[in-house]
Design an enzyme around this catalytic site. Structure first.
Site, PDB file in Angstrom:
ATOM      1  N   HIS A 134      -7.707  12.311   4.654  1.00  0.00           N
ATOM      2  CA  HIS A 134      -6.551  11.591   4.136  1.00  0.00           C
ATOM      3  C   HIS A 134      -5.813  12.403   3.070  1.00  0.00           C
ATOM      4  CE1 HIS A 134      -4.184   7.985   3.238  1.00  0.00           C
ATOM      5  NE2 HIS A 134      -4.253   8.376   1.978  1.00  0.00           N
ATOM      6  N   HIS A 137      -1.691  15.233   0.562  1.00  0.00           N
ATOM      7  CA  HIS A 137      -1.351  15.595  -0.814  1.00  0.00           C
ATOM      8  C   HIS A 137      -1.782  17.021  -1.150  1.00  0.00           C
ATOM      9  CE1 HIS A 137      -0.129  11.504  -1.695  1.00  0.00           C
ATOM     10  NE2 HIS A 137      -1.253  11.075  -1.152  1.00  0.00           N
ATOM     11  N   LYS A 183       7.056  10.835   5.349  1.00  0.00           N
ATOM     12  CA  LYS A 183       6.366  10.568   4.077  1.00  0.00           C
ATOM     13  C   LYS A 183       7.478  10.308   3.076  1.00  0.00           C
ATOM     14  CE  LYS A 183       2.777  10.694   1.169  1.00  0.00           C
ATOM     15  NZ  LYS A 183       1.633   9.797   1.249  1.00  0.00           N
TER      16      LYS A 183
END
Length: 282
Positions: free
Chosen positions: A156, A172, A218
């Site tokens: 993730h 990220h 995103k």
């Protein structure tokens, strides 16, 4: 600052100072911020604040270093769509262990480990500490809406996932962003700021941005840029284990940052990322 944050800030400053593999902005890499991204999560051209890629240059020699090499080998091991069960092959499991072995040896992770042992939050034995890291980051769990294990903290946060084919969740990490952009899979749509956030700076290591990936968007993501995998891994593991709060405010170098760290069942990392609050020298 809430109690404990000053101590954690001092520890993170030490991690920052020990990150010998961090890239230098403008020298080892260059980015082009261009314009501000639109507020809507859409694909319309008028929503695109950047006609060019984010990265204009990265010295890829850094990717030959052991931790970077081991990290990059993990990026193709995942099925991006949530709801698709993950099958972990023995080869992929070996790569996970190789990555953990490489970062545990780094000065940054050794420092984090010593701190966690002092706090009675991690076992002193390195092999047991590695098991703890594997459990937090690599054990699979079922994300919202899925009945089978389809996600992990590592996937993730560092690789990125898609939900329903239209939304990008997680993602990220700057190395994955750079490599995916180089392959033409990322369309950088500009930086994100609101009334309270500082203007982004091409020579700083934190950026909020918008991008599309694999037909998904995103709308707003936040990442460190140019830091090593061991720094992020150490920082996020520290925040996960030391803070019962899902947001912890810390200061280091020239940054005041909120580290968002959502726990999944108190056992695994659900997501974690930095949110820039302000520059300390501004």
């Amino acid at each position: 600052m809430i109690e404990g944050d000053q101590e954690l800030s001092a520890m993170i400053q030490e991690l920052w100072d020990s990150d010998i593999n961090r890239l230098r902005p403008g020298i080892d890499y260059r980015i082009s911020l261009q314009g501000k991204a639109g507020d809507l999560a859409g694909f319309a051209d008028d929503n695109d604040g950047a006609g060019l890629p984010l990265f204009t240059f990265v010295d890829e020699n850094i990717f030959k270093k052991e931790t970077f090499l081991a990290f990059i080998s993990l990026l193709d091991n995942y099925e991006s769509d949530t709801g698709e069960p993950e099958i972990v092959t023995s080869e992929e499991e070996l790569e996970n262990h190789k990555f953990l072995d490489s970062i545990i040896k780094s000065p940054t992770m050794k420092m984090a480990h010593r701190y966690l042992v002092r706090k009675h939050l991690s076992p002193e034995d390195t092999a047991d500490f590695k098991k703890q890291l594997y459990h937090i980051w690599f054990e699979l769990y079922a994300r919202r809406g899925s009945s089978k294990p389809d996600s992990s903290g590592f996937e993730h946060v560092f690789v990125g996932e898609t939900r329903g084919g239209r939304t990008v969740i997680g993602f990220h990490n700057w190395i994955q962003l750079y490599l995916q952009e180089k392959l033409g899979h990322i369309d950088y749509k500009g930086y994100r700021v609101n009334a309270n956030s500082p203007q982004p700076d091409e020579n700083k290591h934190i950026l909020a941005l918008q991008f599309s990936w694999k037909n998904g968007i995103k709308p707003k993501g936040s990442i460190f840029i140019g830091v090593s995998p061991e720094f992020e891994f150490a920082l996020y593991t520290l925040c996960f284990l030391t803070s019962p709060n899902e947001r912890v405010k810390v200061s280091f170098n020239v940054y005041e940052v909120e580290i968002v760290c959502h726990h999944y069942n108190q056992k695994h990392i659900g997501t974690t990322y930095p949110v820039l609050v302000k520059y300390l020298n501004a």
